[in-house]
Enzyme design. Structure first.
Site, PDB file in Angstrom:
ATOM      1  N   LYS A  30     -10.032 -10.901  -9.953  1.00  0.00           N
ATOM      2  CA  LYS A  30     -11.431 -10.310 -10.720  1.00  0.00           C
ATOM      3  C   LYS A  30     -11.203  -9.333 -11.084  1.00  0.00           C
ATOM      4  O   LYS A  30     -11.821  -8.341 -11.938  1.00  0.00           O
ATOM      5  CB  LYS A  30     -12.093 -10.297  -9.122  1.00  0.00           C
ATOM      6  CG  LYS A  30     -13.768 -10.687  -9.077  1.00  0.00           C
ATOM      7  CD  LYS A  30     -14.574 -10.813  -9.532  1.00  0.00           C
ATOM      8  CE  LYS A  30     -15.797 -10.671 -10.396  1.00  0.00           C
ATOM      9  NZ  LYS A  30     -16.579 -12.150 -10.567  1.00  0.00           N
TER      10      LYS A  30
ATOM     11  N   LYS B  56       1.153  -1.161   0.047  1.00  0.00           N
ATOM     12  CA  LYS B  56       0.280   0.274  -0.097  1.00  0.00           C
ATOM     13  C   LYS B  56       0.439   1.206  -0.250  1.00  0.00           C
ATOM     14  O   LYS B  56       0.571   2.618  -0.564  1.00  0.00           O
ATOM     15  CB  LYS B  56      -0.481   0.303   1.375  1.00  0.00           C
ATOM     16  CG  LYS B  56      -2.416   1.177   0.959  1.00  0.00           C
ATOM     17  CD  LYS B  56      -3.388   0.923   0.307  1.00  0.00           C
ATOM     18  CE  LYS B  56      -4.299   0.793   0.451  1.00  0.00           C
ATOM     19  NZ  LYS B  56      -5.788   0.548   0.178  1.00  0.00           N
TER      20      LYS B  56
ATOM     21  N   LYS C 236      -1.814 -13.003 -13.265  1.00  0.00           N
ATOM     22  CA  LYS C 236      -2.486 -14.207 -12.648  1.00  0.00           C
ATOM     23  C   LYS C 236      -4.082 -13.445 -13.048  1.00  0.00           C
ATOM     24  O   LYS C 236      -5.029 -12.408 -12.776  1.00  0.00           O
ATOM     25  CB  LYS C 236      -2.435 -13.589 -11.605  1.00  0.00           C
ATOM     26  CG  LYS C 236      -3.239 -13.933 -10.563  1.00  0.00           C
ATOM     27  CD  LYS C 236      -2.270 -13.276  -8.845  1.00  0.00           C
ATOM     28  CE  LYS C 236      -3.035 -12.893  -7.772  1.00  0.00           C
ATOM     29  NZ  LYS C 236      -3.386 -13.341  -6.748  1.00  0.00           N
TER      30      LYS C 236
HETATM   31  P1  ADP Z   1      -8.831 -12.107  -6.513  1.00  0.00           P
HETATM   32  O1  ADP Z   1      -7.440 -11.881  -7.004  1.00  0.00           O
HETATM   33  O2  ADP Z   1      -9.935 -12.617  -7.478  1.00  0.00           O
HETATM   34  O3  ADP Z   1      -9.518 -11.035  -6.041  1.00  0.00           O
HETATM   35  P2  ADP Z   1      -8.893 -13.290  -3.518  1.00  0.00           P
HETATM   36  O4  ADP Z   1      -7.635 -12.014  -3.705  1.00  0.00           O
HETATM   37  O5  ADP Z   1      -9.465 -12.576  -3.464  1.00  0.00           O
HETATM   38  O6  ADP Z   1      -8.721 -13.318  -5.836  1.00  0.00           O
HETATM   39  O7  ADP Z   1      -7.771 -14.821  -3.343  1.00  0.00           O
HETATM   40  C1  ADP Z   1      -8.441 -15.460  -2.250  1.00  0.00           C
HETATM   41  C2  ADP Z   1      -7.856 -17.063  -2.635  1.00  0.00           C
HETATM   42  O8  ADP Z   1      -7.695 -17.130  -3.714  1.00  0.00           O
HETATM   43  C3  ADP Z   1      -6.675 -16.587  -2.215  1.00  0.00           C
HETATM   44  O9  ADP Z   1      -5.945 -17.337  -1.267  1.00  0.00           O
HETATM   45  C4  ADP Z   1      -5.569 -16.072  -3.344  1.00  0.00           C
HETATM   46  O10 ADP Z   1      -4.533 -17.006  -2.701  1.00  0.00           O
HETATM   47  C5  ADP Z   1      -5.996 -17.351  -3.956  1.00  0.00           C
HETATM   48  N1  ADP Z   1      -6.369 -17.063  -5.424  1.00  0.00           N
HETATM   49  C6  ADP Z   1      -7.187 -16.199  -5.965  1.00  0.00           C
HETATM   50  N2  ADP Z   1      -6.530 -16.062  -7.776  1.00  0.00           N
HETATM   51  C7  ADP Z   1      -5.828 -16.609  -7.388  1.00  0.00           C
HETATM   52  C8  ADP Z   1      -5.250 -17.831  -8.873  1.00  0.00           C
HETATM   53  N3  ADP Z   1      -4.995 -16.699  -9.985  1.00  0.00           N
HETATM   54  N4  ADP Z   1      -4.623 -18.467  -8.596  1.00  0.00           N
HETATM   55  C9  ADP Z   1      -4.414 -19.062  -7.702  1.00  0.00           C
HETATM   56  N5  ADP Z   1      -4.409 -18.900  -7.124  1.00  0.00           N
HETATM   57  C10 ADP Z   1      -5.140 -17.652  -6.597  1.00  0.00           C
END
Ligand code: ADP
Ligand code: TRP
Length: 459
Positions: A206, A119, A203
Site C-alpha cells: 500500500k 526502525k 513487493k
Molecule cells: P502492506 O505491505 O500492504 O502494508 P501488511 O504489511 O499490512 O501489507 O501485510 C498484511 C499481511 O499480508 C502480512 O501477513 C503480509 O505478510 C501479507 N502481505 C503483504 N504484502 C504482501 C505481498 N506483496 N505479497 C505477499 N504477501 C503480502
C-alpha cells in the site's frame, strides 16, 4: 480439528490488496474451512504507528469490512459463522497478559526483533523509539498464548514473532513449573511467494502505491490494472511479447481460467493479442474471482448492525477462552490472593446472606461433571465442577439431609459462587459453593443454568 489464531494490524489505510489476499488471507481461509478459527483485528498494535484518532478508526472499520467480506465471499454461511472474529482491544486480557509476560522476557530477546532493528536502521535514535514498538512482539505473544492455538498462520515477515512467542511461553512455563501456555507453531507455507507490485519491481505494498485493490470501485481497479507493468520492449500489439516478468500474466496465473490464460500467453508471444485485451481479461477475472466477496462487502457496509453483531459475538467467545487462560496465569503467578476472594461467613441464624455479601459474590455457570456422596459424611455431596478453568473445582454441598442425591447434580449446569475463600471440609478443600435459594419448607433449591455457556459470569 486444530485451533488456529491469527491477526492483522490495521496499518496503511486498513484496506487489503491482492498481495495481502494471496500472501496471507487465502491460506487462512483454506484452513478456516476445517479448523476452529480465531481471527482478530490487532488494533492495539495499530497504535504503535497510527496516533491519529480519525485515521485509526477509519483503518479499523475498513479492515473489519475487508476481512469479513473476504471470509464471507470464500466460505459457506456455516463456516463463516463458526469463525470467532474479534477486535483485540475488545478483550482486555491481551494487555493484562502482556503485562505479566513483560516480567519473564529478557531485554535482549526484544532487541533482536526485526521490527525494532529495522526502525533503528532508519536513522531513528534508540532513545526515541516508542516502547510500544519495542514491546510489539510481547503483545503479539499475549495475543497468541491466550488462545492456546495449535497453529498461527502468518506471512513470512512474522516468523520471528512466532519464535519469540514460543521462547516467552517456554520461559513462563519453566519459571512457574506448569504448562500454562501451549507453544504454538507458525504456519508459513513455503510456496507463498511475495507478490510483486504493479510496477513489477517491488513487493506489492500500500505504501508504495503499486497495488491492485479488492474492494475499490470498478473504475479504480480498472485504472490499477491498466497501469500494470507488462513488457517494456513491446512497442505494438503485433510485436512478439514476453511473459516472464510481465505482471499482468503473473496475476492471471492466480486469477484467470488456466485454459484461457494459456492461449492468451501463446497469442501474446506470437504478437496476436494486445496489452489492453489481456488487461481487460485480467480485470474481468478479478471481478469474477472476488465477485462474491465484493457483494458481501456492500452488504456488510450497508448493515452496520450486522458487523456490530459479529464483533460482539466474537468478543464474547474470545473472552471465554482468554479468561480461562488468565485465570490459570493468575493462579500460578500468585496475583490472585485470598484477600481478593470474598470470605463467606455463616450468618448467626438462618441461611441467608446480606445484600452486601450478595453484592460481592462472583457467580458463574458451572457444569457438574461428577457427583458422589462424600464418604464418612451423611450430609455432604462432592461435586466436580467445570467453571471454565483448566482444572475443575471441587465443591461440597451439604444437602443430603434435604433429600438430594448425587443424581440431582450429575451432568447438569448450575450457578456457583466462585470467589469464596477455599474451605477445608473433611480433609479436602471446597473451592466454591453451589448457589441455592430458599424453597418451600426451607428446602434449598438450586438454580438451573442449562443452555448457558460454561464459565460465563453472571455477576
Ligand atoms: P502492506 O505491505 O500492504 O502494508 P501488511 O504489511 O499490512 O501489507 O501485510 C498484511 C499481511 O499480508 C502480512 O501477513 C503480509 O505478510 C501479507 N502481505 C503483504 N504484502 C504482501 C505481498 N506483496 N505479497 C505477499 N504477501 C503480502
Ligand atoms: N503482527 C502481525 C502482522 O503485522 C499481526 C498480528 C498481531 C498477529 N497479533 C497477532 C498475527 C497474533 C498472528 C497472531 O501481520
Amino acid at each position: 480439528m486444530k485451533r488456529l489464531l491469527s491477526g492483522i494490524t490495521p496499518s496503511g489505510d486498513g484496506s487489503l490488496h491482492i498481495g495481502n489476499y494471496l500472501g496471507a488471507v487465502r491460506q487462512f481461509i483454506e484452513l478456516a474451512k476445517s479448523n476452529e478459527t480465531y481471527l482478530m483485528v490487532a488494533d492495539l498494535h495499530g497504535l504503535t504507528t497510527i496516533q491519529d484518532k480519525k485515521q485509526l478508526q477509519h483503518n479499523i472499520e475498513t479492515l473489519v469490512l475487508n476481512e469479513l467480506a473476504l471470509l464471507r465471499g470464500f466460505l459457506t454461511e456455516e463456516q463463516f459463522r463458526s469463525i470467532v472474529f474479534f477486535r483485540q482491544s475488545d478483550v482486555p486480557m491481551h494487555t493484562e497478559c502482556q503485562s505479566v509476560l513483560n516480567n519473564v522476557t529478557p531485554l535482549g530477546l526484544l532487541k533482536r526483533a526485526h521490527a525494532y532493528k529495522d526502525k533503528l536502521q532508519k536513522d531513528v535514535m534508540e532513545d526515541d523509539i516508542n516502547v510500544g514498538l519495542f514491546s510489539y512482539p510481547m503483545l503479539m505473544a499475549a495475543d497468541i498464548l491466550l488462545y492456546r492455538p495449535d497453529l498461527v498462520p502468518v506471512g513470512k515477515d512474522q516468523k520471528q514473532h512466532i519464535e519469540i512467542t514460543r521462547d516467552i511461553a517456554g520461559r513462563f512455563n519453566r519459571i512457574y513449573k506448569k504448562d500454562v501456555f501451549r507453544l504454538p507453531d507458525g504456519y508459513i507455507p513455503d510456496e507463498v511467494a511475495v507478490v510483486m507490485g504493479t510496477d513489477g519491481k517491488r513487493k506489492m505494498s500500500k505504501s508504495l502505491g503499486n497495488v491492485i485493490s479488492i474492494f475499490e470501485s470498478e473504475d479504480v481497479i480498472r485504472k490499477q490494472v491498466m497501469g500494470t507493468y507488462t513488457d517494456p520492449t513491446r512497442g505494438h500489439a503485433t510485436d512478439p511479447g514476453h511473459i516472464e516478468g510481465n505482471m499482468v500474466f503473473a496475476y492471471l496465473d492466480f486469477f484467470g481460467d488456466p485454459v484461457r490464460v494459456k492461449s492468451l500467453k501463446d497469442d501474446y508471444r506470437a504478437g496476436s493479442v494486445s496489452d489492453v485485451e489481456v488487461k481487460e481479461y485480467l480485470f474481468d477475472s478479478l471481478m469474477t474471482f472476488f465477485g462474491a466477496a465484493r457483494t458481501a462487502y456492500d452488504e456488510l457496509k450497508n448493515n452496520p448492525g450486522m458487523v456490530k453483531d459479529i464483533l460482539s459475538r466474537g468478543q464474547a467467545a474470545a473472552m471465554q477462552v482468554a479468561t480461562r487462560t488468565m485465570t490459570d496465569v493468575r493462579l500460578v503467578t500468585g496475583i490472585t490472593t485470598q484477600y481478593s476472594f470474598f470470605q463467606y461467613q455463616k450468618p448467626e441464624s438462618g441461611s441467608s446472606v446480606s445484600i452486601d455479601e450478595f453484592a460481592r459474590m462472583e457467580i458463574r455457570v458451572g457444569h457438574v461433571t461428577e457427583a458422589k456422596n462424600k464418604e464418612g459424611s451423611d450430609k455432604l455431596i462432592r461435586l466436580v465442577v467445570d467453571i471454565g478453568e483448566t482444572v475443575p473445582r471441587i465443591v461440597f454441598t451439604g444437602v443430603r439431609g434435604f433429600g438430594y442425591t448425587p443424581e440431582d447434580f450429575s451432568g447438569k449446569k448450575f450457578l456457583f459462587i466462585t470467589n469464596l475463600m477455599y474451605r477445608k471440609m473433611m480433609g479436602e478443600e471446597s473451592q466454591g459453593m453451589i448457589l441455592a435459594v430458599d424453597g418451600a419448607d426451607n428446602r434449598p433449591q438450586f438454580i438451573s443454568a442449562e443452555g448457558m455457556p460454561i464459565g460465563s459470569k453472571i455477576r
